[in-house]
Design a protein around this motif. Structure first.
Motif, short mmCIF file in Angstrom:
data_model
loop_
_atom_site.label_atom_id
_atom_site.label_comp_id
_atom_site.label_asym_id
_atom_site.label_seq_id
_atom_site.Cartn_x
_atom_site.Cartn_y
_atom_site.Cartn_z
N HIS A 45 0.85 -1.19 0.00
CA HIS A 45 0.00 0.00 0.00
C HIS A 45 0.89 1.24 0.00
O HIS A 45 1.73 1.41 0.88
CB HIS A 45 -0.92 0.01 1.22
N GLU A 46 0.72 2.06 -1.00
CA GLU A 46 1.40 3.35 -1.12
C GLU A 46 2.89 3.28 -0.82
O GLU A 46 3.42 4.02 0.00
CB GLU A 46 0.70 4.39 -0.25
N GLY A 47 3.57 2.35 -1.49
CA GLY A 47 5.02 2.26 -1.38
C GLY A 47 5.54 1.53 -0.17
O GLY A 47 6.75 1.53 0.10
N GLU A 48 4.66 0.88 0.56
CA GLU A 48 5.09 0.08 1.71
C GLU A 48 4.59 -1.35 1.56
O GLU A 48 3.60 -1.60 0.86
CB GLU A 48 4.53 0.64 3.02
N ALA A 49 5.26 -2.25 2.22
CA ALA A 49 4.83 -3.64 2.29
C ALA A 49 4.72 -4.02 3.76
O ALA A 49 5.54 -3.59 4.58
CB ALA A 49 5.83 -4.55 1.60
N ALA A 50 3.72 -4.80 4.07
CA ALA A 50 3.58 -5.38 5.41
C ALA A 50 3.49 -6.88 5.21
O ALA A 50 2.90 -7.36 4.24
CB ALA A 50 2.33 -4.86 6.10
N GLN A 102 -11.85 0.57 0.77
CA GLN A 102 -11.45 -0.17 1.98
C GLN A 102 -10.27 0.51 2.65
O GLN A 102 -10.24 0.62 3.88
CB GLN A 102 -11.10 -1.61 1.63
N ALA A 103 -9.29 0.96 1.86
CA ALA A 103 -8.13 1.65 2.45
C ALA A 103 -8.59 2.89 3.19
O ALA A 103 -8.12 3.17 4.29
CB ALA A 103 -7.13 2.01 1.35
N ARG A 104 -9.49 3.64 2.61
CA ARG A 104 -10.00 4.85 3.27
C ARG A 104 -10.71 4.49 4.57
O ARG A 104 -10.48 5.11 5.62
CB ARG A 104 -10.95 5.59 2.33
N ASP A 105 -11.57 3.48 4.53
CA ASP A 105 -12.37 3.11 5.69
C ASP A 105 -11.58 2.41 6.79
O ASP A 105 -11.94 2.47 7.95
CB ASP A 105 -13.54 2.21 5.27
N ILE A 106 -10.49 1.74 6.43
CA ILE A 106 -9.71 0.98 7.41
C ILE A 106 -8.49 1.75 7.89
O ILE A 106 -8.19 1.79 9.08
CB ILE A 106 -9.28 -0.38 6.81
N LEU A 107 -7.80 2.40 6.96
CA LEU A 107 -6.53 3.05 7.30
C LEU A 107 -6.68 4.52 7.71
O LEU A 107 -5.81 5.07 8.37
CB LEU A 107 -5.54 2.95 6.12
N TYR A 108 -7.76 5.16 7.31
CA TYR A 108 -7.99 6.57 7.67
C TYR A 108 -6.80 7.45 7.32
O TYR A 108 -6.39 8.31 8.11
CB TYR A 108 -8.32 6.73 9.16
N ALA A 118 -0.74 -5.31 16.34
CA ALA A 118 -2.05 -5.97 16.42
C ALA A 118 -2.93 -5.55 15.24
O ALA A 118 -3.64 -6.37 14.66
CB ALA A 118 -2.72 -5.65 17.74
N GLY A 119 -2.87 -4.28 14.87
CA GLY A 119 -3.64 -3.79 13.74
C GLY A 119 -3.20 -4.43 12.43
O GLY A 119 -4.03 -4.81 11.60
N LEU A 120 -1.89 -4.56 12.25
CA LEU A 120 -1.38 -5.20 11.04
C LEU A 120 -1.74 -6.69 11.01
O LEU A 120 -2.12 -7.21 9.97
CB LEU A 120 0.14 -5.05 10.95
N GLU A 121 -1.63 -7.36 12.14
CA GLU A 121 -1.99 -8.78 12.18
C GLU A 121 -3.45 -8.97 11.80
O GLU A 121 -3.79 -9.86 11.03
CB GLU A 121 -1.77 -9.36 13.58
N LYS A 122 -4.29 -8.11 12.31
CA LYS A 122 -5.71 -8.19 12.00
C LYS A 122 -5.95 -7.93 10.52
O LYS A 122 -6.70 -8.64 9.86
CB LYS A 122 -6.48 -7.19 12.87
N LEU A 123 -5.29 -6.92 9.99
CA LEU A 123 -5.42 -6.57 8.57
C LEU A 123 -4.92 -7.70 7.69
O LEU A 123 -5.56 -8.10 6.71
CB LEU A 123 -4.66 -5.27 8.29
N CYS A 126 -7.05 -10.61 7.22
CA CYS A 126 -8.25 -10.27 6.46
C CYS A 126 -9.50 -10.22 7.33
O CYS A 126 -10.60 -10.44 6.85
CB CYS A 126 -8.44 -11.21 5.28
N GLU A 127 -9.33 -9.94 8.61
CA GLU A 127 -10.48 -9.81 9.49
C GLU A 127 -11.28 -8.54 9.20
O GLU A 127 -12.48 -8.50 9.43
CB GLU A 127 -10.03 -9.83 10.96
N HIS A 128 -10.58 -7.49 8.74
CA HIS A 128 -11.24 -6.24 8.41
C HIS A 128 -11.80 -6.22 7.00
O HIS A 128 -12.74 -5.51 6.71
CB HIS A 128 -10.25 -5.09 8.47
N VAL A 129 -11.17 -6.95 6.11
CA VAL A 129 -11.43 -6.80 4.69
C VAL A 129 -12.71 -7.56 4.32
O VAL A 129 -12.85 -8.73 4.61
CB VAL A 129 -10.23 -7.33 3.86
#
Length: 133
Positions: A45-50, A102-108, A118-123, A126-129
């Motif tokens: 996402h936007e030049g980053e990898a998780a 989804q990026a707008r609604d999840i990442l703000y 914890a947020g990244l693990e959840k993301l 795919c618990e949010h998606v």
């Protein structure tokens, strides 16, 4: 013993920003992770990898060493590295993707590196998606 590592990195150039580069990364990850018995999920996402990866200590150390030498990655930051009782993921290499909505609604407006572990693990789990119907 099984370990889980969660990390973020900056991607260099167009890496992770176009379909071809993502397909190449996913293919190499699938081959390497299957060989090393690592399960993983990644997101660009936007030049980053998780990425969240699970496996034996030695296999995860080799994965991190490979990534530290990979010219497509810079500033790898490990957010978590801990033993776990069981795998959270079963896929050797899963790609999680967000639509713009989804990026707008999840990442703000935040970057992946701004999220808590914890947020990244959840993301990455795919618990949010929500998948489109």
């Amino acid at each position: 013993m099984l370990y889980r590592v969660v990390f973020v990195s900056e991607m260099i150039g167009a890496t992770g920003r176009d379909v071809q580069s993502v397909a190449e990364i996913l293919g190499a990850s699938e081959r390497n992770n299957r060989r090393d018995e690592i399960s993983s999920a990644m997101m660009f996402h936007e030049g980053e990898a998780a990425q969240m990866a699970e496996g034996a200590r030695g296999d995860l150390d080799r994965l991190l060493a490979r990534l530290s030498r990979d010219p497509r990655h810079r500033n790898i930051r490990i957010l978590e590295d801990r033993p776990v009782m069981q795998r959270r993921m079963q896929d050797s290499a899963r790609l999680c993707a967000l639509t713009d909505i989804q990026a707008r609604d999840i990442l703000y407006g935040r970057r992946l590196s701004d999220l808590s572990c914890a947020g990244l693990e959840k993301l990455l789990s795919c618990e949010h998606v929500k998948m489109a119907a």
